[in-house]
Scaffold this motif. Structure first.
Motif, PDB file in Angstrom:
ATOM      1  N   SER A 140       0.824  -1.220   0.000  1.00  0.00           N
ATOM      2  CA  SER A 140       0.000   0.000   0.000  1.00  0.00           C
ATOM      3  C   SER A 140       0.861   1.274   0.000  1.00  0.00           C
ATOM      4  O   SER A 140       0.342   2.372   0.183  1.00  0.00           O
ATOM      5  N   CYS A 141       2.166   1.123  -0.220  1.00  0.00           N
ATOM      6  CA  CYS A 141       3.076   2.279  -0.193  1.00  0.00           C
ATOM      7  C   CYS A 141       2.815   3.205  -1.400  1.00  0.00           C
ATOM      8  O   CYS A 141       2.526   2.749  -2.497  1.00  0.00           O
ATOM      9  N   ARG A 142       2.928   4.517  -1.153  1.00  0.00           N
ATOM     10  CA  ARG A 142       2.725   5.504  -2.227  1.00  0.00           C
ATOM     11  C   ARG A 142       3.816   6.572  -2.191  1.00  0.00           C
ATOM     12  O   ARG A 142       3.598   7.703  -2.588  1.00  0.00           O
ATOM     13  N   ARG A 143       5.006   6.207  -1.707  1.00  0.00           N
ATOM     14  CA  ARG A 143       6.038   7.232  -1.493  1.00  0.00           C
ATOM     15  C   ARG A 143       6.624   7.808  -2.778  1.00  0.00           C
ATOM     16  O   ARG A 143       7.207   8.879  -2.746  1.00  0.00           O
ATOM     17  N   CYS A 144       6.548   7.053  -3.867  1.00  0.00           N
ATOM     18  CA  CYS A 144       7.196   7.528  -5.102  1.00  0.00           C
ATOM     19  C   CYS A 144       6.128   7.791  -6.167  1.00  0.00           C
ATOM     20  O   CYS A 144       5.747   6.869  -6.910  1.00  0.00           O
ATOM     21  N   PRO A 145       5.646   9.028  -6.252  1.00  0.00           N
ATOM     22  CA  PRO A 145       4.522   9.331  -7.159  1.00  0.00           C
ATOM     23  C   PRO A 145       4.820   8.939  -8.613  1.00  0.00           C
ATOM     24  O   PRO A 145       3.955   8.417  -9.311  1.00  0.00           O
ATOM     25  N   ARG A 146       6.065   9.168  -9.070  1.00  0.00           N
ATOM     26  CA  ARG A 146       6.397   8.845 -10.459  1.00  0.00           C
ATOM     27  C   ARG A 146       6.224   7.338 -10.710  1.00  0.00           C
ATOM     28  O   ARG A 146       5.681   6.910 -11.732  1.00  0.00           O
ATOM     29  N   LEU A 147       6.675   6.505  -9.776  1.00  0.00           N
ATOM     30  CA  LEU A 147       6.599   5.056  -9.955  1.00  0.00           C
ATOM     31  C   LEU A 147       5.161   4.556  -9.826  1.00  0.00           C
ATOM     32  O   LEU A 147       4.740   3.671 -10.571  1.00  0.00           O
ATOM     33  N   ILE A 148       4.423   5.130  -8.904  1.00  0.00           N
ATOM     34  CA  ILE A 148       3.024   4.703  -8.736  1.00  0.00           C
ATOM     35  C   ILE A 148       2.240   5.033 -10.015  1.00  0.00           C
ATOM     36  O   ILE A 148       1.447   4.224 -10.506  1.00  0.00           O
ATOM     37  N   ARG A 149       2.509   6.227 -10.578  1.00  0.00           N
ATOM     38  CA  ARG A 149       1.845   6.586 -11.846  1.00  0.00           C
ATOM     39  C   ARG A 149       2.226   5.592 -12.927  1.00  0.00           C
ATOM     40  O   ARG A 149       1.382   5.098 -13.678  1.00  0.00           O
ATOM     41  N   HIS A 150       3.516   5.256 -12.990  1.00  0.00           N
ATOM     42  CA  HIS A 150       4.004   4.372 -14.057  1.00  0.00           C
ATOM     43  C   HIS A 150       3.382   2.972 -13.950  1.00  0.00           C
ATOM     44  O   HIS A 150       2.876   2.432 -14.936  1.00  0.00           O
ATOM     45  N   ILE A 151       3.411   2.381 -12.759  1.00  0.00           N
ATOM     46  CA  ILE A 151       2.907   0.998 -12.659  1.00  0.00           C
ATOM     47  C   ILE A 151       1.397   0.952 -12.894  1.00  0.00           C
ATOM     48  O   ILE A 151       0.884  -0.018 -13.446  1.00  0.00           O
ATOM     49  N   SER A 152       0.692   2.024 -12.515  1.00  0.00           N
ATOM     50  CA  SER A 152      -0.750   2.054 -12.764  1.00  0.00           C
ATOM     51  C   SER A 152      -1.012   2.175 -14.260  1.00  0.00           C
ATOM     52  O   SER A 152      -1.910   1.509 -14.805  1.00  0.00           O
ATOM     53  N   THR A 153      -0.236   3.010 -14.937  1.00  0.00           N
ATOM     54  CA  THR A 153      -0.423   3.182 -16.384  1.00  0.00           C
ATOM     55  C   THR A 153      -0.124   1.887 -17.129  1.00  0.00           C
ATOM     56  O   THR A 153      -0.890   1.458 -18.004  1.00  0.00           O
ATOM     57  N   VAL A 154       0.991   1.227 -16.757  1.00  0.00           N
ATOM     58  CA  VAL A 154       1.346  -0.044 -17.411  1.00  0.00           C
ATOM     59  C   VAL A 154       0.224  -1.062 -17.183  1.00  0.00           C
ATOM     60  O   VAL A 154      -0.174  -1.790 -18.091  1.00  0.00           O
ATOM     61  N   ALA A 155      -0.307  -1.085 -15.962  1.00  0.00           N
ATOM     62  CA  ALA A 155      -1.361  -2.052 -15.634  1.00  0.00           C
ATOM     63  C   ALA A 155      -2.641  -1.778 -16.419  1.00  0.00           C
ATOM     64  O   ALA A 155      -3.387  -2.700 -16.756  1.00  0.00           O
ATOM     65  N   ARG A 156      -2.855  -0.520 -16.754  1.00  0.00           N
ATOM     66  CA  ARG A 156      -4.075  -0.171 -17.503  1.00  0.00           C
ATOM     67  C   ARG A 156      -3.891  -0.431 -18.995  1.00  0.00           C
ATOM     68  O   ARG A 156      -4.735  -1.038 -19.648  1.00  0.00           O
ATOM     69  N   LEU A 157      -2.732  -0.018 -19.511  1.00  0.00           N
ATOM     70  CA  LEU A 157      -2.522  -0.154 -20.964  1.00  0.00           C
ATOM     71  C   LEU A 157      -2.112  -1.573 -21.364  1.00  0.00           C
ATOM     72  O   LEU A 157      -2.397  -2.012 -22.471  1.00  0.00           O
ATOM     73  N   LYS A 158      -1.404  -2.270 -20.473  1.00  0.00           N
ATOM     74  CA  LYS A 158      -0.929  -3.651 -20.698  1.00  0.00           C
ATOM     75  C   LYS A 158      -0.059  -3.741 -21.957  1.00  0.00           C
ATOM     76  O   LYS A 158       0.339  -2.729 -22.515  1.00  0.00           O
ATOM     77  N   THR A 159       0.219  -4.979 -22.360  1.00  0.00           N
ATOM     78  CA  THR A 159       0.906  -5.192 -23.615  1.00  0.00           C
ATOM     79  C   THR A 159       0.125  -6.272 -24.356  1.00  0.00           C
ATOM     80  O   THR A 159      -0.592  -7.064 -23.723  1.00  0.00           O
ATOM     81  N   ARG A 160       0.275  -6.301 -25.682  1.00  0.00           N
ATOM     82  CA  ARG A 160      -0.605  -7.141 -26.484  1.00  0.00           C
ATOM     83  C   ARG A 160      -0.640  -8.604 -25.992  1.00  0.00           C
ATOM     84  O   ARG A 160      -1.709  -9.193 -25.850  1.00  0.00           O
ATOM     85  N   SER A 161       0.541  -9.162 -25.665  1.00  0.00           N
ATOM     86  CA  SER A 161       0.565 -10.585 -25.275  1.00  0.00           C
ATOM     87  C   SER A 161      -0.200 -10.862 -23.982  1.00  0.00           C
ATOM     88  O   SER A 161      -0.567 -12.003 -23.732  1.00  0.00           O
ATOM     89  N   TYR A 162      -0.361  -9.831 -23.155  1.00  0.00           N
ATOM     90  CA  TYR A 162      -1.019 -10.073 -21.862  1.00  0.00           C
ATOM     91  C   TYR A 162      -2.287  -9.239 -21.723  1.00  0.00           C
ATOM     92  O   TYR A 162      -2.669  -8.853 -20.624  1.00  0.00           O
ATOM     93  N   ARG A 163      -2.943  -8.942 -22.814  1.00  0.00           N
ATOM     94  CA  ARG A 163      -4.099  -8.036 -22.722  1.00  0.00           C
ATOM     95  C   ARG A 163      -5.242  -8.631 -21.902  1.00  0.00           C
ATOM     96  O   ARG A 163      -6.109  -7.910 -21.402  1.00  0.00           O
ATOM     97  N   ASP A 164      -5.259  -9.988 -21.736  1.00  0.00           N
ATOM     98  CA  ASP A 164      -6.339 -10.598 -20.944  1.00  0.00           C
ATOM     99  C   ASP A 164      -5.997 -10.718 -19.458  1.00  0.00           C
ATOM    100  O   ASP A 164      -6.802 -11.208 -18.682  1.00  0.00           O
ATOM    101  N   TRP A 165      -4.772 -10.294 -19.077  1.00  0.00           N
ATOM    102  CA  TRP A 165      -4.379 -10.402 -17.669  1.00  0.00           C
ATOM    103  C   TRP A 165      -4.945  -9.250 -16.859  1.00  0.00           C
ATOM    104  O   TRP A 165      -5.022  -8.125 -17.344  1.00  0.00           O
ATOM    105  N   GLU A 166      -5.269  -9.549 -15.601  1.00  0.00           N
ATOM    106  CA  GLU A 166      -5.563  -8.489 -14.633  1.00  0.00           C
ATOM    107  C   GLU A 166      -4.221  -8.174 -13.976  1.00  0.00           C
ATOM    108  O   GLU A 166      -3.719  -8.982 -13.183  1.00  0.00           O
ATOM    109  N   TYR A 167      -3.587  -7.072 -14.351  1.00  0.00           N
ATOM    110  CA  TYR A 167      -2.260  -6.763 -13.813  1.00  0.00           C
ATOM    111  C   TYR A 167      -2.324  -6.475 -12.305  1.00  0.00           C
ATOM    112  O   TYR A 167      -3.301  -5.913 -11.815  1.00  0.00           O
TER     113      TYR A 167
END
Ligand code: SF4
Length: 245
Positions: A18-45
């Motif tokens: 539940s850590c949120r100390r690094c805003p840049r990283l939290i933004r990045h991992i959330s964006t990656v989880a939302r956009l995904k990549t083609r091979s894993y588009r069916d995964w819940e990141y």
């Protein structure tokens, strides 16, 4: 004792997730989880900071750099679902530290034996490059793991950044500091764990041949020998396949 360690690690892992100390990283991992990549588009990141994992009575602590955007950040476990994880878990299995050679998903049945895996930062950074501030923000969690994991006899750092940042809080005088070298094992102090060093098993290193399989496996074979000479280990190739953590 094991129960206390497990409880301490569980609390720590909940704080990490539940850590949120690094805003840049939290933004990045959330964006990656939302956009995904083609091979894993069916995964819940997973899309959150990643807890460490392994045997609470580990004698070997492995410190990586950071989760991979479509590996750990997708699957919810470090070194799981990416090429680095393929190399790490296969080597751990071949030397008796893991019950199976693959690390694919949270529910794949992987159990580590006398080994524990953590990282310098627990959120996948853009281009695999955390900033100094982000590394510093996350260092408290590694310090706490080192305090909780009382049986650790060998610390293995993967790559230069993990090596430097493991040594930083150790306050070793500059002229006594070991230099980074693949395959070395250092004694830092009488009562400190041995420090083993390796190149990181990133695609960049394995595909260019900088890190070859035999060089990589040798790191774990040497660690196993050190643990045996130190009076351990609970590591036995003949016991592969058993789950204990
Ligand atoms: S990298 Fe570490 S300190 Fe930064 S947000 Fe993730 S878990 Fe928190």
């Amino acid at each position: 004792m094991k129960t206390n360690i497990e409880a301490g690690l569980r609390k720590l892992q909940e704080r990490v997730a539940s850590c949120r100390r690094c805003p840049r990283l939290i933004r990045h991992i959330s964006t990656v989880a939302r956009l995904k990549t083609r091979s894993y588009r069916d995964w819940e990141y997973w899309g959150r900071p990643l807890p460490s994992f392994g045997d609470p009575c580990a004698q070997l602590l492995i410190i990586g750099l950071a989760p991979a955007a479509h590996g750990g950040n997708r699957t919810g476990r470090m070194f799981t679902g990416d090429a680095s994880g393929d190399w790490l878990i296969r080597a751990l299995h071949e030397t008796g530290f893991a019950n199976q050679p693959q690390s694919i998903s949270l529910n794949d049945g992987l159990r580590l034996r006398s080994a524990y895996i953590t990282a310098i930062v627990r959120c996948a950074p853009p281009k695999n490059k955390p900033t100094r501030q982000e590394i510093s923000n996350c260092s408290e969690y590694l310090a706490e793991e080192l305090r909780l994991l009382k049986d650790v006899r060998v610390v293995l750092t993967l790559g230069r950044i993990a090596f430097d940042n493991y040594l930083r809080p150790a306050k070793i005088e500059r002229n006594h500091r070991p230099t980074f070298k693949h395959g070395a094992i250092h004694r830092l102090a009488q009562d400190a764990p041995l420090l083993a060093t390796s190149y990181h098993p990133s695609r960049q290193n394995t595909q260019t041949g900088r890190l070859k399989w035999n060089m990589w496996l040798k790191v774990f074979e040497n660690i196993r020998k050190e643990l045996q000479s130190l009076g351990g280990p609970r590591v036995d190739r003949s016991e592969r396949g058993q789950a204990d953590s």
